[in-house]
Design a protein around this motif. Sequence first.
Motif, mmCIF file in Angstrom:
data_model
loop_
_atom_site.group_PDB
_atom_site.id
_atom_site.type_symbol
_atom_site.label_atom_id
_atom_site.label_comp_id
_atom_site.label_asym_id
_atom_site.label_seq_id
_atom_site.Cartn_x
_atom_site.Cartn_y
_atom_site.Cartn_z
ATOM 1 N N ALA A 109 -14.585 8.489 -6.220
ATOM 2 C CA ALA A 109 -13.386 9.369 -5.996
ATOM 3 C C ALA A 109 -14.437 10.695 -6.003
ATOM 4 N N LEU A 110 -13.139 11.876 -5.442
ATOM 5 C CA LEU A 110 -13.160 12.879 -6.331
ATOM 6 C C LEU A 110 -12.497 13.583 -7.104
ATOM 7 N N ALA A 129 -12.087 11.198 -0.655
ATOM 8 C CA ALA A 129 -13.226 12.056 -0.510
ATOM 9 C C ALA A 129 -14.456 11.414 -1.529
ATOM 10 N N ASN A 130 -14.562 9.884 -1.327
ATOM 11 C CA ASN A 130 -15.662 9.505 -2.501
ATOM 12 C C ASN A 130 -17.016 10.326 -2.340
ATOM 13 N N ARG A 131 -17.999 10.486 -3.060
ATOM 14 C CA ARG A 131 -19.021 10.636 -3.080
ATOM 15 C C ARG A 131 -19.755 10.563 -1.548
ATOM 16 N N THR A 132 -19.854 9.490 -0.964
ATOM 17 C CA THR A 132 -20.450 9.779 -0.018
ATOM 18 C C THR A 132 -19.979 10.022 1.257
ATOM 19 N N VAL A 133 -18.998 9.953 1.583
ATOM 20 C CA VAL A 133 -17.813 10.623 2.758
ATOM 21 C C VAL A 133 -17.562 11.686 2.146
ATOM 22 N N LEU A 134 -17.701 12.345 1.446
ATOM 23 C CA LEU A 134 -17.432 14.002 0.480
ATOM 24 C C LEU A 134 -18.896 14.365 0.857
ATOM 25 N N LEU A 135 -19.849 14.542 0.691
ATOM 26 C CA LEU A 135 -21.121 14.820 1.523
ATOM 27 C C LEU A 135 -21.485 14.994 2.300
#
Length: 449
Positions: A109-110, A129-135
């Motif tokens: 999560a964010l 917005a986990n790290r992979t999706v967010l970035l």
Amino acid sequence: MKVFRRILLFLVTVGLLIGLYSPLSGWAAAKVTPRPNPQELKQALDRNDISKAIRLVETGWKQQYEDYYQGRLTSQLLEVDTIARTLDRLARETGKRSALFYMIPTPTALELILVSPGAAPIHRRISAANRTVLLQVMQEFRLGVVNRESDPGDYLPAARQLYDWMIAPLESELKAQRIDHLMFCLGAGLRSAPLAALYDGRQFLIEKYSLGIIPAFNLLDRRAAKLAGTQILAMGASEFKNQAPLPAVPMELSAITGNLWQGKSLLNQEFTLANLKAQRAATPFGIIHLATHAEFLPGEAHESYIQFWDSQLRLDQVKFLSLRVPAVQLLVLSACRTALGDPRAELGFAGFAVQSGAQAAIASLWSVSDAGTLVLMSELYRHLRTSPIKAEALRQAQIDLLRKRVNLKTSVAMQARGVRLPSELEGFATSDLSHPYYWAAFTVIGNPW
């Protein structure tokens, strides 16, 4: 532009697959330790112990900067209630209400934490917005913004999605607290984000708030600046032995010291590190402006540099400029660039003001066109004369470009006596500078007041 967008998505996907943009692989490759421990942070936030979570973030990120710069950064660890009282004091002193916005990307999560003047901290968890999706979305956003030929459709969808994850969950609190300025304390992968260009569907973020990034609140010089009456030392180079020329630099320096600010300008052969130190020894310049190439690169701090006429000043040597005594309230790098999304380069960029000893720095995430930089810098110093805080001056300059209030022909730079437009820039005299490429790169680092 649909083809361009598909290319962007392909590049992002490939980057993620081979580990170019994954913070986990980036940490492993670049030896950046993932602090604070995600599990320990999650446990604190699950207990609603926001104070402990902030301590974990502040101490963890301080250690990251110390590891990168290979030196101890002295600071006093402030508890969250003291941070809130400090923000309240600064709001009364400056007339601008600043909020401290922690954004911590984790594998699941964010995590968002908001600290407002005199108020209890607030936490929001954005599981989508986990790290992979967010970035992945962040990289799509960056790729669209840094291309001045891109259409709004190439970056606004990602800008809107990021806004919905990063700002919208706490926006009602920002409005209730009458916040004017957002001070972002960011985790790896976000420190080189052009936050000014986040989009709510109607407006860019910079149209609503002044912005800045900090390495950690406890590393800040927390005094409100007093720029009135200070002098500026403006130095730079228009030609280089092994790098692209910057033909607008003579005009930039002339405009700043000719009719925008009291001070002194030094160009080309006079732009040496020894001369900077000698000038500082003779006059306590409160603002230092360097119009030159600077690079925040992947790898160790000594691999990044600021280009002087006769030498390169490595990032691990910047502390030897001794900008704390006498105090430099603002250090401006008008032509630098950062390896976007690289964890090590981000540490160099976000920690630059603290390492240099200046209260604050203004620098760019990518090399903006010579014409665009000249216009924005001229507008910045025009607004610095009247704005209550440094971050608001930059905001007003960015809005001038965004809303097409100014171009090179109408810029204050053209009003300086004896200034002639270099032939290399004549084709840009009336260029539209409203694309985020021209204004979203510039960021206040460190003390925004």
